[in-house]
Design a protein around this motif. Structure first.
Motif, PDB file in Angstrom:
ATOM      1  N   LEU B  83       0.519  -8.382  10.260  1.00 45.10           N
ATOM      2  CA  LEU B  83      -0.362  -7.401  10.476  1.00 45.10           C
ATOM      3  C   LEU B  83       0.517  -5.754  10.829  1.00 45.10           C
ATOM      4  CD1 LEU B  83      -3.065  -6.578  10.537  1.00 45.10           C
ATOM      5  CD2 LEU B  83      -3.499  -6.554  12.748  1.00 45.10           C
ATOM      6  N   PHE B  84       1.055  -5.725  11.566  1.00 44.32           N
ATOM      7  CA  PHE B  84       1.387  -4.590  11.902  1.00 44.32           C
ATOM      8  C   PHE B  84       2.613  -3.911  11.402  1.00 44.32           C
ATOM      9  CE2 PHE B  84      -0.100  -5.715  16.052  1.00 44.32           C
ATOM     10  CZ  PHE B  84      -1.124  -5.347  15.963  1.00 44.32           C
ATOM     11  N   ILE B  85       3.455  -4.514  10.092  1.00 44.40           N
ATOM     12  CA  ILE B  85       4.463  -4.235   9.547  1.00 44.40           C
ATOM     13  C   ILE B  85       3.928  -3.753   8.088  1.00 44.40           C
ATOM     14  CG2 ILE B  85       6.101  -5.249   7.707  1.00 44.40           C
ATOM     15  CD1 ILE B  85       7.055  -7.567   9.492  1.00 44.40           C
ATOM     16  N   HIS B  86       2.863  -4.338   8.310  1.00 41.78           N
ATOM     17  CA  HIS B  86       2.047  -3.667   7.174  1.00 41.78           C
ATOM     18  C   HIS B  86       1.319  -2.027   7.273  1.00 41.78           C
ATOM     19  CE1 HIS B  86       2.781  -6.806   4.064  1.00 41.78           C
ATOM     20  NE2 HIS B  86       1.551  -7.417   4.728  1.00 41.78           N
ATOM     21  N   ILE B  87       0.796  -2.261   8.239  1.00 38.73           N
ATOM     22  CA  ILE B  87      -0.065  -0.460   8.924  1.00 38.73           C
ATOM     23  C   ILE B  87       1.075   0.173   9.440  1.00 38.73           C
ATOM     24  CG2 ILE B  87      -1.067  -0.032  10.510  1.00 38.73           C
ATOM     25  CD1 ILE B  87      -2.307  -2.944  11.344  1.00 38.73           C
ATOM     26  N   TYR B  88       2.538  -0.268  10.306  1.00 40.09           N
ATOM     27  CA  TYR B  88       3.453   0.264  10.288  1.00 40.09           C
ATOM     28  C   TYR B  88       3.952   1.110   8.670  1.00 40.09           C
ATOM     29  CZ  TYR B  88       7.771   1.823  11.118  1.00 40.09           C
ATOM     30  OH  TYR B  88       9.319   2.533  11.940  1.00 40.09           O
ATOM     31  N   THR B  89       4.148   0.225   8.004  1.00 37.30           N
ATOM     32  CA  THR B  89       5.163   0.714   6.451  1.00 37.30           C
ATOM     33  C   THR B  89       4.117   1.827   5.952  1.00 37.30           C
ATOM     34  OG1 THR B  89       5.551  -1.341   5.896  1.00 37.30           O
ATOM     35  CG2 THR B  89       5.865  -0.295   4.461  1.00 37.30           C
ATOM     36  N   LYS B 230       6.467  -3.928  -1.547  1.00 35.66           N
ATOM     37  CA  LYS B 230       6.337  -5.726  -1.228  1.00 35.66           C
ATOM     38  C   LYS B 230       5.771  -5.814   0.199  1.00 35.66           C
ATOM     39  CE  LYS B 230       7.707  -8.518  -4.588  1.00 35.66           C
ATOM     40  NZ  LYS B 230       6.834  -7.844  -5.486  1.00 35.66           N
ATOM     41  N   LYS B 231       5.462  -3.919   0.827  1.00 36.45           N
ATOM     42  CA  LYS B 231       4.964  -3.831   1.873  1.00 36.45           C
ATOM     43  C   LYS B 231       3.779  -3.681   1.846  1.00 36.45           C
ATOM     44  CE  LYS B 231       8.893  -3.896   4.760  1.00 36.45           C
ATOM     45  NZ  LYS B 231       9.955  -3.620   5.155  1.00 36.45           N
ATOM     46  N   GLY B 232       3.351  -3.001   2.951  1.00 30.81           N
ATOM     47  CA  GLY B 232       2.201  -2.126   3.465  1.00 30.81           C
ATOM     48  C   GLY B 232       0.352  -2.697   2.496  1.00 30.81           C
ATOM     49  N   ILE B 233      -0.408  -1.582   3.192  1.00 33.45           N
ATOM     50  CA  ILE B 233      -1.245  -2.133   2.851  1.00 33.45           C
ATOM     51  C   ILE B 233      -1.904  -2.395   1.694  1.00 33.45           C
ATOM     52  CG2 ILE B 233      -4.125  -1.483   3.697  1.00 33.45           C
ATOM     53  CD1 ILE B 233      -3.001  -0.579   6.087  1.00 33.45           C
ATOM     54  N   GLY B 234      -1.662  -1.454   0.614  1.00 36.93           N
ATOM     55  CA  GLY B 234      -2.109  -1.245  -0.442  1.00 36.93           C
ATOM     56  C   GLY B 234      -1.128  -2.218  -1.074  1.00 36.93           C
ATOM     57  N   LEU B 236      -0.985  -5.598   0.185  1.00 40.78           N
ATOM     58  CA  LEU B 236      -2.097  -6.342   0.644  1.00 40.78           C
ATOM     59  C   LEU B 236      -3.118  -6.763   0.035  1.00 40.78           C
ATOM     60  CD1 LEU B 236      -0.803  -7.758   3.339  1.00 40.78           C
ATOM     61  CD2 LEU B 236      -3.319  -6.464   5.032  1.00 40.78           C
ATOM     62  N   ILE B 237      -3.629  -5.106  -0.141  1.00 42.76           N
ATOM     63  CA  ILE B 237      -5.042  -5.312  -1.562  1.00 42.76           C
ATOM     64  C   ILE B 237      -4.432  -5.916  -2.225  1.00 42.76           C
ATOM     65  CG2 ILE B 237      -6.460  -4.134  -2.459  1.00 42.76           C
ATOM     66  CD1 ILE B 237      -6.468  -1.878  -0.001  1.00 42.76           C
ATOM     67  N   LEU B 238      -3.261  -5.671  -3.009  1.00 45.34           N
ATOM     68  CA  LEU B 238      -3.564  -6.059  -4.640  1.00 45.34           C
ATOM     69  C   LEU B 238      -3.327  -7.287  -4.671  1.00 45.34           C
ATOM     70  CD1 LEU B 238      -1.797  -4.724  -7.417  1.00 45.34           C
ATOM     71  CD2 LEU B 238      -0.111  -5.107  -6.272  1.00 45.34           C
ATOM     72  N   TYR B 239      -1.763  -7.939  -3.410  1.00 42.09           N
ATOM     73  CA  TYR B 239      -2.074  -9.171  -3.680  1.00 42.09           C
ATOM     74  C   TYR B 239      -2.859  -9.723  -3.135  1.00 42.09           C
ATOM     75  CZ  TYR B 239       0.539 -13.746  -1.102  1.00 42.09           C
ATOM     76  OH  TYR B 239       0.856 -14.734  -1.227  1.00 42.09           O
ATOM     77  N   GLY B 240      -3.880 -10.075  -2.276  1.00 44.21           N
ATOM     78  CA  GLY B 240      -5.159 -10.525  -1.946  1.00 44.21           C
ATOM     79  C   GLY B 240      -5.644 -10.422  -3.780  1.00 44.21           C
ATOM     80  N   THR B 241      -6.313  -9.416  -4.048  1.00 46.70           N
ATOM     81  CA  THR B 241      -6.527  -9.619  -5.120  1.00 46.70           C
ATOM     82  C   THR B 241      -5.724 -10.720  -6.351  1.00 46.70           C
ATOM     83  OG1 THR B 241      -6.743  -7.061  -5.446  1.00 46.70           O
ATOM     84  CG2 THR B 241      -7.475  -8.468  -7.565  1.00 46.70           C
ATOM     85  N   GLN B 242      -4.774 -10.483  -6.322  1.00 48.07           N
ATOM     86  CA  GLN B 242      -3.781 -11.350  -7.340  1.00 48.07           C
ATOM     87  C   GLN B 242      -3.558 -13.111  -7.015  1.00 48.07           C
ATOM     88  OE1 GLN B 242      -0.197 -10.085  -6.699  1.00 48.07           O
ATOM     89  NE2 GLN B 242       0.015  -8.284  -8.812  1.00 48.07           N
ATOM     90  N   VAL B 243      -4.455 -13.808  -5.707  1.00 54.17           N
ATOM     91  CA  VAL B 243      -4.343 -14.683  -5.721  1.00 54.17           C
ATOM     92  C   VAL B 243      -5.929 -15.206  -4.495  1.00 54.17           C
ATOM     93  CG1 VAL B 243      -2.249 -14.551  -4.322  1.00 54.17           C
ATOM     94  CG2 VAL B 243      -3.968 -14.491  -3.009  1.00 54.17           C
ATOM     95  N   LEU B 248      -8.285 -11.250   2.488  1.00 51.09           N
ATOM     96  CA  LEU B 248      -7.731 -10.074   2.549  1.00 51.09           C
ATOM     97  C   LEU B 248      -7.760  -9.151   1.754  1.00 51.09           C
ATOM     98  CD1 LEU B 248      -4.957 -10.801   3.450  1.00 51.09           C
ATOM     99  CD2 LEU B 248      -4.157 -10.833   0.794  1.00 51.09           C
ATOM    100  N   VAL B 249      -7.794  -8.745   0.628  1.00 55.13           N
ATOM    101  CA  VAL B 249      -8.963  -7.664  -0.255  1.00 55.13           C
ATOM    102  C   VAL B 249      -9.430  -7.319   1.088  1.00 55.13           C
ATOM    103  CG1 VAL B 249      -9.625  -6.282  -1.839  1.00 55.13           C
ATOM    104  CG2 VAL B 249      -8.321  -8.640  -2.203  1.00 55.13           C
ATOM    105  N   MET B 250     -10.585  -7.616   1.656  1.00 55.49           N
ATOM    106  CA  MET B 250     -11.628  -6.997   2.497  1.00 55.49           C
ATOM    107  C   MET B 250     -10.561  -6.295   3.448  1.00 55.49           C
ATOM    108  SD  MET B 250     -14.010  -6.151   1.212  1.00 55.49           S
ATOM    109  CE  MET B 250     -15.752  -7.400  -0.088  1.00 55.49           C
ATOM    110  N   CYS B 251     -10.048  -7.562   4.383  1.00 51.40           N
ATOM    111  CA  CYS B 251      -9.324  -7.077   5.501  1.00 51.40           C
ATOM    112  C   CYS B 251      -8.339  -5.543   5.102  1.00 51.40           C
ATOM    113  CB  CYS B 251      -8.610  -7.836   5.930  1.00 51.40           C
ATOM    114  SG  CYS B 251      -7.534  -7.798   6.755  1.00 51.40           S
ATOM    115  N   GLY B 252      -7.572  -6.099   3.804  1.00 47.85           N
ATOM    116  CA  GLY B 252      -6.631  -4.693   3.957  1.00 47.85           C
ATOM    117  C   GLY B 252      -7.744  -3.386   3.477  1.00 47.85           C
ATOM    118  N   ILE B 253      -9.165  -3.432   3.138  1.00 51.47           N
ATOM    119  CA  ILE B 253      -9.963  -2.295   3.406  1.00 51.47           C
ATOM    120  C   ILE B 253     -10.223  -0.878   4.159  1.00 51.47           C
ATOM    121  CG2 ILE B 253     -12.113  -1.382   2.070  1.00 51.47           C
ATOM    122  CD1 ILE B 253     -11.434  -3.308   0.359  1.00 51.47           C
TER     123      ILE B 253
END
Lengths: 246, 276
Positions: B83-89, B230-234, B236-243, B248-253
């Motif tokens: 969680l914090f790695i993505h937010i921090y990035t 490979k990191k960041g909220i963007g 996270l959203i893209l990865y969530g969409t792909q899988v 996960l997408v909503m979480c990113g939003i």
């Protein structure tokens, strides 16, 4: 003694489509310790003449010569106060820009603020002042640099009639107290007669000198007293007849 | 005692309050409370309705997710130390883009304000760059800078810089001409005029530019993360969409909305400090 000599000055402005002659062959002597008003219809070049005197513009032909070092104090139509600075900071703006913030000068500014009833507002911002107070502050800022000539570019035009009359008296007294020269630009004939020692009437554009009126009021006759004088009305009629009404 | 009397004299009007004024203040307070309660209720109502609709299969929870699933995903991300790695990035990228944009835009505005000819020369290029959809440059940026943080920041810079610079320049140009004239008559140098007049008088526009800049930087960074990361909220959203993990997408939003909200609070605090 003449403070400034203006000799055969013409000013032409160039635009991509035309050239505009604002002033034509103006020759004037600005005397020490006198108030001169320059009046004329809108667009006759009054403010241009002031810009030439302050050297913020250059004449197209002719020349302007200062016979002694001059320190110009300038008051314009708007009070031009900095809204983000306090009354005191506005008052010392000129001194700060000219790097003359000394103890003597600060005391002088404080005296001026006290004299014109603004000292207790020194930490307030201009937005908390009335129109008359703002104009007084503008005048204090102008006087703080101890000018030997005051240029007044329709400084009262945005004030209501009552404030205007009161501040005219104040300005007149200050100029006479300090023994400095002043040039007042106005299109208000009454204001010119009530304040001046000399009135220069300009024609419509290109501005040329139509007439010069020497006024013989005594120094004690402040603007509000002059307005009640019979000569005032006579002069008003005479200037009104010669004025180019556009 | 002396100070108390002085204080009373200055603020006396506010200390001695009429009943009518008290009623007015109470009404004002009630109104403020009503707005806050309504806002919170509206949010709770939306979350509850969403949860009910999803739980009773009125909407497809696989596509629309649900608040409980989003919370589960958040907890899972936290437990996996993700969680914090993505937010921090994303936060660091936004902060760098925001600062760089402001510095470059401010200097550019200063240069173009000081040199009108330069402004005329650059004008058509600025207009072209402003109207160009910057996302079209994304693939080029990846080729030039690679799939790394620099390309994300560069992308954010491209998106936010022109509009930030134009807002600042506009503020500088709207300075009262009478004031400039006054400064000149006082014998002020060009630097004095810039430092003591032009910049302070453009303060409001500079703050507006910060507001635009922060949201544009956020948009730019997320867009950049969509393109290469490979990191960041963007990501996270893209990865969530792909899988097809819509939670996960909503979480990113959700995180993005919170981040944007915090950014706005930061700018509002800054605005209050600067406009004091």
């Amino acid at each position: 003694m003449n403070l400034i000599n203006i000799t055969s000055v013409t000013k032409i402005y160039h635009t991509p489509t035309k050239e505009i002659k604002a002033l034509n062959n103006i020759s004037l002597d600005i005397e020490d310790n006198k108030i001169m008003s320059i009046i004329g219809p809108s667009g006759c070049g009054k403010s241009t003449l002031l810009n030439l005197i302050t050297a913020s513009e250059k004449p197209s032909t002719g020349f302007i010569r200062n016979n002694q070092p001059i320190m110009i104090g300038y008051m314009m139509q708007s009070d031009a106060l900095l809204p983000w600075k306090t009354v005191y900071e506005n008052a010392i703006l000129g001194l700060r820009l000219q790097k003359k913030v000394t103890n003597d000068n600060i005391n002088y500014v404080n005296d001026l603020l006290k004299k014109y009833e603004l000292y207790e507002f020194k930490d307030e911002y201009p937005s908390n002042l009335s129109g008359g107070m703002r104009q007084r502050l503008s005048l204090i800022r102008t006087l703080a640099i101890k000018p030997n000539i005051l240029l007044l570019d329709e400084p009262f035009s945005k004030l209501d009639l009552e404030t205007r009359k009161n501040i005219s008296d104040d300005v007149y007294k200050i100029i006479k107290d300090l023994h400095i020269s002043a040039i007042l630009i106005t299109h208000d004939i009454e204001e010119a007669i009530s304040l001046s020692d000399e009135i220069v009437l300009l024609s419509k554009r290109p501005g040329t000198i139509k007439s010069i009126y020497k006024l013989n009021f005594t120094e004690k006759e402040i603007p509000s007293i002059r307005r009640k004088d019979e000569i005032f009305n006579r002069l008003y009629d005479e200037i009104w007849r010669n004025f180019d009404h556009v | 005692m002396k100070y108390l009397i002085a204080y009373m004299m200055k603020y006396g009007e506010t200390l001695i309050m009429s009943n009518e004024h008290k009623r007015y203040l109470r009404k004002l307070k009630l109104n403020k409370m009503l707005i806050t309660i309504s806002q919170i209720s509206l949010l709770i109502f939306f979350i509850v309705i969403w949860e009910i609709l999803s739980r009773y299969n009125i909407i497809n929870s696989f596509i629309f997710s649900s608040p409980s699933k989003i919370i589960e995903t958040l907890i899972k991300l936290y437990r996996d130390n993700n969680l914090f790695i993505h937010i921090y990035t994303t936060t660091i990228e936004v902060v760098i883009a925001f600062i760089l944009t402001f510095i470059i835009a401010f200097l550019l505005a200063l240069a173009l304000y000081s040199c009108k000819t330069l402004k005329k020369i650059l004008d058509p290029f600025i207009v072209a760059l402003n109207s160009l959809p910057k996302v079209a440059l994304g693939p080029l940026i990846i080729i030039w800078l690679g799939t790394n943080t620099s390309s994300i920041i560069f992308n954010a810079l491209l998106i936010s810089i022109i509009v930030t610079f134009m807002t600042i320049l506009n503020g500088m140009e709207s300075c009262d001409k009478d004031l400039i004239k006054l400064f000149k008559v006082f014998g002020a140098s060009k630097t004095d005029i810039l430092l003591h007049l032009i910049i302070p008088s453009a303060k409001k526009e500079i703050i507006s530019s910060l507001k635009i800049n922060i949201s544009m930087s956020l948009i730019g960074v997320i867009m950049g993360e969509f393109l290469s990361c490979k990191k960041g909220i963007g990501y996270l959203i893209l990865y969530g969409t792909q899988v097809f993990n819509l939670s996960l997408v909503m979480c990113g939003i959700l995180i993005l909305s919170l981040l944007s909200f915090l950014c706005n609070i930061f700018i509002n605090i800054l605005e209050k400090k600067l406009l004091r």
